[in-house]
Design a protein around this motif. Structure first.
Motif, short mmCIF file in Angstrom:
data_model
loop_
_atom_site.label_atom_id
_atom_site.label_comp_id
_atom_site.label_asym_id
_atom_site.label_seq_id
_atom_site.Cartn_x
_atom_site.Cartn_y
_atom_site.Cartn_z
N MET A 1 0.95 -1.34 0.06
CA MET A 1 -0.03 0.14 0.09
C MET A 1 0.83 1.52 -0.04
O MET A 1 2.41 1.03 0.22
CB MET A 1 -1.05 0.11 1.36
CG MET A 1 -2.42 -1.21 0.96
SD MET A 1 -3.24 -1.20 2.28
CE MET A 1 -2.74 -1.95 3.55
N VAL A 2 0.08 2.33 -0.04
CA VAL A 2 1.00 3.90 -0.74
C VAL A 2 0.59 4.77 -0.06
O VAL A 2 -0.29 4.52 -0.28
CB VAL A 2 1.24 3.83 -2.12
CG1 VAL A 2 2.55 3.02 -2.94
CG2 VAL A 2 0.13 3.75 -2.77
N ARG A 3 1.21 5.83 0.33
CA ARG A 3 0.41 7.01 0.43
C ARG A 3 0.28 8.08 -0.47
O ARG A 3 1.63 8.31 -1.00
CB ARG A 3 1.54 7.40 1.69
CG ARG A 3 0.72 8.39 2.29
CD ARG A 3 0.66 8.52 3.89
NE ARG A 3 -0.10 10.02 4.15
CZ ARG A 3 -0.48 9.75 5.71
NH1 ARG A 3 0.04 8.62 6.45
NH2 ARG A 3 -1.44 10.71 5.88
N LEU A 4 -0.52 8.33 -1.26
CA LEU A 4 -0.98 8.94 -1.90
C LEU A 4 -1.19 10.71 -1.79
O LEU A 4 -2.02 11.30 0.00
CB LEU A 4 -1.80 8.66 -3.13
CG LEU A 4 -1.91 7.75 -3.18
CD1 LEU A 4 -3.48 7.34 -3.89
CD2 LEU A 4 -0.99 7.71 -4.65
N GLU A 5 -0.87 11.45 -2.23
CA GLU A 5 -1.80 13.11 -2.13
C GLU A 5 -3.01 13.31 -1.97
O GLU A 5 -3.55 12.69 -2.86
CB GLU A 5 -1.00 13.90 -3.59
CG GLU A 5 -0.98 14.95 -3.02
CD GLU A 5 -0.62 16.24 -3.73
OE1 GLU A 5 -0.44 17.25 -3.76
OE2 GLU A 5 0.32 16.18 -4.80
N GLU A 6 -3.65 13.34 -0.66
CA GLU A 6 -4.70 13.52 -0.60
C GLU A 6 -6.08 14.25 -1.43
O GLU A 6 -6.90 14.50 -1.09
CB GLU A 6 -4.55 13.75 1.25
CG GLU A 6 -4.22 12.53 1.85
CD GLU A 6 -4.03 12.65 3.25
OE1 GLU A 6 -4.88 13.55 3.70
OE2 GLU A 6 -3.82 11.94 4.24
N ASN A 7 -5.46 15.55 -1.17
CA ASN A 7 -6.32 16.82 -1.68
C ASN A 7 -7.47 16.24 -2.12
O ASN A 7 -8.90 16.86 -2.17
CB ASN A 7 -6.63 16.54 -3.71
CG ASN A 7 -5.12 16.40 -4.12
OD1 ASN A 7 -4.76 17.98 -3.16
ND2 ASN A 7 -4.25 16.00 -5.26
N LYS A 8 -7.48 16.11 -0.30
CA LYS A 8 -9.08 16.23 0.42
C LYS A 8 -9.92 17.38 1.34
O LYS A 8 -11.01 17.62 1.58
CB LYS A 8 -9.32 14.87 1.31
CG LYS A 8 -9.35 13.24 1.12
CD LYS A 8 -9.64 13.18 2.21
CE LYS A 8 -9.62 11.22 1.42
NZ LYS A 8 -10.95 10.12 1.06
N PHE A 9 -8.77 17.99 1.40
CA PHE A 9 -8.55 19.44 1.63
C PHE A 9 -10.28 20.39 1.14
O PHE A 9 -10.71 21.25 1.71
CB PHE A 9 -8.17 20.32 2.22
CG PHE A 9 -7.25 20.89 0.90
CD1 PHE A 9 -7.54 22.08 -0.10
CD2 PHE A 9 -6.00 20.03 0.53
CE1 PHE A 9 -7.14 22.36 -0.87
CE2 PHE A 9 -5.66 20.37 -1.49
CZ PHE A 9 -5.90 21.72 -1.85
N TYR A 10 -10.57 20.19 -0.43
CA TYR A 10 -11.28 21.08 -0.70
C TYR A 10 -12.54 20.81 -0.17
O TYR A 10 -13.57 21.52 -0.52
CB TYR A 10 -11.68 20.72 -1.98
CG TYR A 10 -10.17 20.37 -3.15
CD1 TYR A 10 -9.57 21.50 -3.67
CD2 TYR A 10 -9.27 19.29 -3.32
CE1 TYR A 10 -8.54 21.99 -4.33
CE2 TYR A 10 -8.36 19.69 -4.08
CZ TYR A 10 -7.93 21.38 -4.55
OH TYR A 10 -7.23 21.55 -5.45
N THR A 11 -12.73 19.74 0.71
CA THR A 11 -14.73 19.21 0.81
C THR A 11 -14.22 18.42 2.08
O THR A 11 -14.98 18.76 2.69
CB THR A 11 -15.48 18.56 -0.03
OG1 THR A 11 -14.09 17.26 -0.63
CG2 THR A 11 -15.33 18.98 -1.09
#
Ligand code: SF4
Ligand code: SF4
Length: 426
Positions: free
Chosen positions: A1-11
Motif C-alpha cells: 500500500m502507498v501514501r498518496l497526495e490526499e487533496n481532501k482539503f477541498y471538501t
C-alpha cells in the motif's frame, strides 16, 4: 500500500448540502453488479411517484430500481452510463412536487422484532447495493454462505479527494450506529469494528462518541491506499489474508461501507428506498467544491453547476476517486447508486501522456495490491485473449489503479483489465 497526495482539503468538513430537485432524471436500469433490471414496471407517458419501483428483474442477482422524483416517464432509451459507457435508462420529467409512493416510519417496537430474514427482505425491496463503488446487492451480502465472526464497517475512504463517507459519519453517527446494530443482528455477529483512517479526526471523534454506548470497537488505521479495498481492510483490521479467488466470508469477515449502513438504517427506520446519496463534487477549478446529497439519475452537470462557477474549462471529469474512478465523455452522465464522487480536473492536473511499449521493468508487479501480474494481463487483454487474461487473475483485480500509476510507459493497464472483465462477464 502507498501514501498518496490526499487533496481532501477541498471538501473535508464541509456540511452536506442538498441539491435542488432536478428537472429530469436519467435512471439507468443497471446500477448493481449483475444483469440489468430488464423487467420495466413503467412505460413512456406513465405518471410515477418518488420511491415507486420502476424496474426489476427475474435474475438471481439484482436490486430493484426506484424513481427518485415524482413526474412522468418521458422516454426509455440508451443513455450515457458512468461505468459501462451506455445502458438503458428511464428518463423521468419531474413535476417538482416530490410526491411519494410509500411512507411511514416503523416503530421502535416493530424494528426490535424484525428477524434477519425480514431485515434482508426490506434491504432488498429498498434496492440497496454496496455504495462504496462495488454495487453488489446488499441483501445477498447479508446472507453469506458461512458464519461471520467479524463485521467491519468501512470508513477508510482511502481514495484522494473523496470526503462524502467521512462527512456522513460526522453528521449521522447515531443513525449509523443504529444501522450497524441491524446488520450485526442480521449476520448474528458480536465482533463489530469500525475502521477509519487517521486523516479524519472529526469523523473519528463523532464515531467514537456514538459507538461508546453500543460497545463497538473503533480501529484507527494509518492512511494508505488502497486500504478501503475489502481484502486490504480485512488484513489491516483482523490480520487475516484472504486467498486469491476467495471472499471476506471465507475468513469469517463481512465488510460494509458506511453509506450502505446508513441506507440500511433509512430503509428500516424510515421505509425509504435508495433514491438519493451523498456525492463529493470537487477539484481546484470549482469555485465551491461540496459534499452534496442528490437524487439518483441527476446528470453530473447539475452537480458541477451547483459547485460553480468553473474557473476554467475542465480537461477531465472523473466519476469516483482519481485512482479507481472512470473518466467520463459527457457531463450528462447520471449519478447512480455507487457514485462516490465527481472530480473535475484542469488541463495542468490531467496531462495527456502517450502510451509507450512495456519495458518489462516490473514496477506494476511490485505495486499491485493483489499480488497479480498486471503487465501480462494487459498484454493478454490487448490481444483479446480473454481466457488468458482470466488465467493471469484478471477477475481478482480490484481496479485500484496502482499498476497504471507506477508504470513509466503510461500503459493503460486498468482500462484493458476492465475491458477483459466486461468481455468475460458477457
Ligand atoms: S492489477 Fe493493477 S488495478 Fe488490479 S489490483 Fe493490481 S495494481 Fe490494482
Ligand atoms: S510497469 Fe509498465 S513498463 Fe513496467 S512492466 Fe509494468 S506494464 Fe511494463
Amino acid at each position: 500500500m502507498v501514501r498518496l497526495e490526499e487533496n481532501k482539503f477541498y471538501t473535508a468538513g464541509k456540511k452536506i448540502e442538498t441539491l435542488p430537485l432536478p428537472a429530469k432524471v436519467y435512471i439507468p436500469t443497471l446500477q448493481h453488479l449483475g444483469k440489468p433490471c430488464d423487467k420495466l414496471e413503467v412505460k413512456t407517458g406513465d405518471p410515477v411517484l418518488k420511491c415507486q419501483v420502476i424496474a426489476t428483474s427475474e435474475a438471481k442477482v439484482f436490486s430493484p430500481i426506484h424513481s427518485s422524483v415524482s413526474g412522468k416517464v418521458s422516454a426509455i432509451t440508451n443513455w450515457p452510463h458512468p461505468v459501462v459507457g451506455k445502458s438503458k435508462a428511464i428518463i423521468i420529467e419531474s413535476d417538482g412536487q416530490d410526491k411519494q409512493f410509500v411512507s411511514g416510519h416503523r416503530s421502535e417496537d416493530e424494528i426490535k422484532k424484525l428477524s434477519p430474514q425480514q431485515i434482508r427482505e426490506i434491504v432488498f425491496k429498498a434496492g440497496i447495493v454496496g455504495m462504496g463503488g462495488a454495487s453488489f446487492p446488499t441483501h445477498i451480502k447479508l446472507n453469506p454462505p458461512k458464519q461471520i465472526t467479524s463485521l467491519i464497517v468501512n470508513i477508510a475512504e482511502c481514495e484522494p479527494y473523496l470526503t462524502g463517507d467521512s462527512q456522513l459519519a460526522i453528521e449521522k453517527s447515531k443513525e449509523i450506529v443504529l444501522g450497524i446494530e441491524l446488520v450485526a443482528r442480521c449476520l448474528a455477529v458480536k465482533d463489530v469494528i469500525i475502521a477509519i483512517e487517521d486523516n479524519k479526526p472529526e469523523a473519528i471523534q463523532a464515531v467514537q462518541e456514538a459507538c461508546a454506548k453500543a460497545g463497538y470497537a473503533v480501529k484507527i488505521l494509518a492512511s494508505q491506499y488502497p486500504q478501503g479495498g475489502e481484502k486490504q481492510l480485512v488484513k489491516s483490521v483482523l490480520g487475516k489474508e484472504i486467498p486469491q479467488g476467495k471472499l471476506p466470508f471465507d475468513v469469517g469477515a463481512n465488510v460494509q461501507n458506511v453509506s450502505t449502513i446508513y441506507a440500511i438504517f433509512e430503509a428500516i427506520y424510515k421505509n425509504k428506498p435508495l433514491y438519493e446519496r451523498v456525492v463529493t463534487v470537487t477539484g481546484s477549478i470549482l469555485a465551491q467544491p461540496k459534499n452534496i446529497l442528490c437524487r439518483i439519475g441527476t446528470p453530473i452537470k447539475e452537480l458541477i453547476n451547483f459547485c460553480g462557477p468553473l474557473k476554467e474549462e475542465p480537461a477531465k471529469i472523473i466519476i469516483g476517486g482519481p485512482m479507481m474512478g472512470i473518466a467520463q465523455f459527457t457531463d450528462m452522465v447520471p449519478v447512480i447508486k455507487s457514485t462516490t464522487g465527481v472530480i473535475v480536473l484542469s488541463k495542468s492536473e490531467s496531462p495527456v501522456k502517450d502510451e509507450d511499449s512495456c519495458i518489462r521493468c516490473g514496477s506494476c508487479v511490485r505495486a499491485c495490491s493483489m499480488g497479480l501480474l498486471p503487465c501480462l494481463m494487459n498484454q493478454a487483454a490487448e490481444k483479446g485473449l480473454w481466457q488468458q487474461a482470466k488465467d493471469y487473475g484478471v477477475l481478482d483485480c480490484m481496479e485500484c489503479g496502482l499498476c497504471s500509476y507506477s508504470c513509466p510507459s503510461n500503459r493503460k493497464i486498468v482500462q484493458s483489465i476492465r475491458r477483459a472483465k466486461l468481455e468475460l462477464n458477457k
